[in-house]
Design a protein around this motif. Structure first.
Motif, PDB file in Angstrom:
ATOM      1  N   GLU A   1       8.044  14.265  -1.680  1.00 47.03           N
ATOM      2  CA  GLU A   1       8.258  12.956  -0.990  1.00 47.03           C
ATOM      3  C   GLU A   1       7.055  12.706  -0.047  1.00 47.03           C
ATOM      4  O   GLU A   1       7.441  12.218   1.247  1.00 47.03           O
ATOM      5  N   ALA A   2       6.011  13.103  -0.289  1.00 48.29           N
ATOM      6  CA  ALA A   2       4.629  12.767   0.625  1.00 48.29           C
ATOM      7  C   ALA A   2       4.231  11.174   0.487  1.00 48.29           C
ATOM      8  O   ALA A   2       3.449  10.943   1.151  1.00 48.29           O
ATOM      9  N   LEU A   3       4.589  10.665  -0.410  1.00 47.85           N
ATOM     10  CA  LEU A   3       4.131   9.203  -0.904  1.00 47.85           C
ATOM     11  C   LEU A   3       5.313   8.460  -0.502  1.00 47.85           C
ATOM     12  O   LEU A   3       6.526   8.483  -0.972  1.00 47.85           O
ATOM     13  N   LYS A   4       4.823   7.145   0.228  1.00 52.38           N
ATOM     14  CA  LYS A   4       5.792   6.240   0.809  1.00 52.38           C
ATOM     15  C   LYS A   4       5.206   4.784   0.579  1.00 52.38           C
ATOM     16  O   LYS A   4       3.912   4.922   0.774  1.00 52.38           O
ATOM     17  N   GLU A   5       5.985   3.739   0.277  1.00 53.53           N
ATOM     18  CA  GLU A   5       5.412   2.639   0.162  1.00 53.53           C
ATOM     19  C   GLU A   5       5.380   1.913   1.796  1.00 53.53           C
ATOM     20  O   GLU A   5       6.369   2.088   2.393  1.00 53.53           O
ATOM     21  N   GLU A   6       4.162   1.596   2.075  1.00 46.28           N
ATOM     22  CA  GLU A   6       3.989   0.940   3.616  1.00 46.28           C
ATOM     23  C   GLU A   6       4.260  -0.547   3.508  1.00 46.28           C
ATOM     24  O   GLU A   6       4.473  -1.256   2.537  1.00 46.28           O
TER      25      GLU A   6
ATOM     26  N   MET B   1       0.933  -1.161   0.090  1.00 41.53           N
ATOM     27  CA  MET B   1       0.063   0.031  -0.165  1.00 41.53           C
ATOM     28  C   MET B   1       0.831   1.107   0.149  1.00 41.53           C
ATOM     29  O   MET B   1       1.836   1.349   0.401  1.00 41.53           O
ATOM     30  N   ILE B   2       0.074   2.287  -0.666  1.00 38.86           N
ATOM     31  CA  ILE B   2       0.985   3.481  -0.662  1.00 38.86           C
ATOM     32  C   ILE B   2       0.340   4.594   0.431  1.00 38.86           C
ATOM     33  O   ILE B   2      -0.808   4.503   0.559  1.00 38.86           O
TER      34      ILE B   2
ATOM     35  N   ILE C   1      -1.766  -0.794  -8.245  1.00 36.52           N
ATOM     36  CA  ILE C   1      -1.151  -2.113  -8.776  1.00 36.52           C
ATOM     37  C   ILE C   1       0.294  -1.937  -8.282  1.00 36.52           C
ATOM     38  O   ILE C   1       1.050  -2.515  -8.651  1.00 36.52           O
ATOM     39  N   GLN C   2       0.586  -0.811  -7.246  1.00 33.28           N
ATOM     40  CA  GLN C   2       1.709  -0.795  -6.708  1.00 33.28           C
ATOM     41  C   GLN C   2       3.039  -0.429  -7.593  1.00 33.28           C
ATOM     42  O   GLN C   2       4.132  -1.070  -7.420  1.00 33.28           O
ATOM     43  N   CYS C   3       2.805   0.016  -8.886  1.00 31.88           N
ATOM     44  CA  CYS C   3       3.763   0.359  -9.553  1.00 31.88           C
ATOM     45  C   CYS C   3       4.980   1.405  -9.041  1.00 31.88           C
ATOM     46  O   CYS C   3       6.230   1.489  -9.684  1.00 31.88           O
ATOM     47  N   ASN C   4       4.319   2.150  -8.094  1.00 34.48           N
ATOM     48  CA  ASN C   4       5.301   3.205  -7.274  1.00 34.48           C
ATOM     49  C   ASN C   4       5.732   4.520  -8.316  1.00 34.48           C
ATOM     50  O   ASN C   4       6.533   5.506  -8.000  1.00 34.48           O
ATOM     51  N   PHE C   5       5.152   4.411  -9.338  1.00 31.91           N
ATOM     52  CA  PHE C   5       5.260   5.775 -10.278  1.00 31.91           C
ATOM     53  C   PHE C   5       4.885   7.053  -9.234  1.00 31.91           C
ATOM     54  O   PHE C   5       5.726   7.889  -9.481  1.00 31.91           O
ATOM     55  N   CYS C   6       3.773   7.001  -8.858  1.00 33.17           N
ATOM     56  CA  CYS C   6       3.558   8.142  -7.656  1.00 33.17           C
ATOM     57  C   CYS C   6       4.713   8.714  -6.992  1.00 33.17           C
ATOM     58  O   CYS C   6       4.925   9.722  -6.742  1.00 33.17           O
ATOM     59  N   ILE C   7       5.129   7.538  -6.151  1.00 28.69           N
ATOM     60  CA  ILE C   7       6.290   7.983  -5.268  1.00 28.69           C
ATOM     61  C   ILE C   7       7.547   8.438  -6.153  1.00 28.69           C
ATOM     62  O   ILE C   7       8.033   9.218  -5.701  1.00 28.69           O
ATOM     63  N   GLN C   8       7.835   7.755  -7.051  1.00 31.33           N
ATOM     64  CA  GLN C   8       8.875   8.381  -7.758  1.00 31.33           C
ATOM     65  C   GLN C   8       8.751   9.768  -8.347  1.00 31.33           C
ATOM     66  O   GLN C   8      10.060  10.372  -8.453  1.00 31.33           O
ATOM     67  N   VAL C   9       7.767  10.258  -8.657  1.00 30.66           N
ATOM     68  CA  VAL C   9       7.808  11.689  -9.281  1.00 30.66           C
ATOM     69  C   VAL C   9       7.216  12.603  -8.236  1.00 30.66           C
ATOM     70  O   VAL C   9       7.358  13.729  -8.570  1.00 30.66           O
TER      71      VAL C   9
END
Length: 59
Positions: free
Chosen positions: A51-56, A1-2, A39-47
């Motif tokens: 740095e407000a998004l992290k993978e839990e 989860m993000i 789908i947990q691609c993590n593109f959102c985290i990368q961009v």
């Protein structure tokens, strides 16, 4: 989860634009991620410039 750190998020919308499954929604006051669609691609985290998004992780 993000995980979204709402204190860091400035609602710029960069993450919304890169999500391939459109699971991120934004209002005037908050950002939300639909965990069932993500789908947990993590593109959102990368961009995210804030740095407000992290993978839990389940430690």
């Amino acid at each position: 989860m993000i995980h979204i750190d709402h204190d860091l998020c400035d609602l710029c919308g960069t993450c919304v634009g890169v999500c391939p499954v459109d699971c991120i929604s934004m209002s005037d006051t908050t950002l939300d991620i639909d965990d069932d669609t993500c789908i947990q691609c993590n593109f959102c985290i990368q961009v995210c410039p804030m740095e407000a998004l992290k993978e839990e992780t389940n430690d």
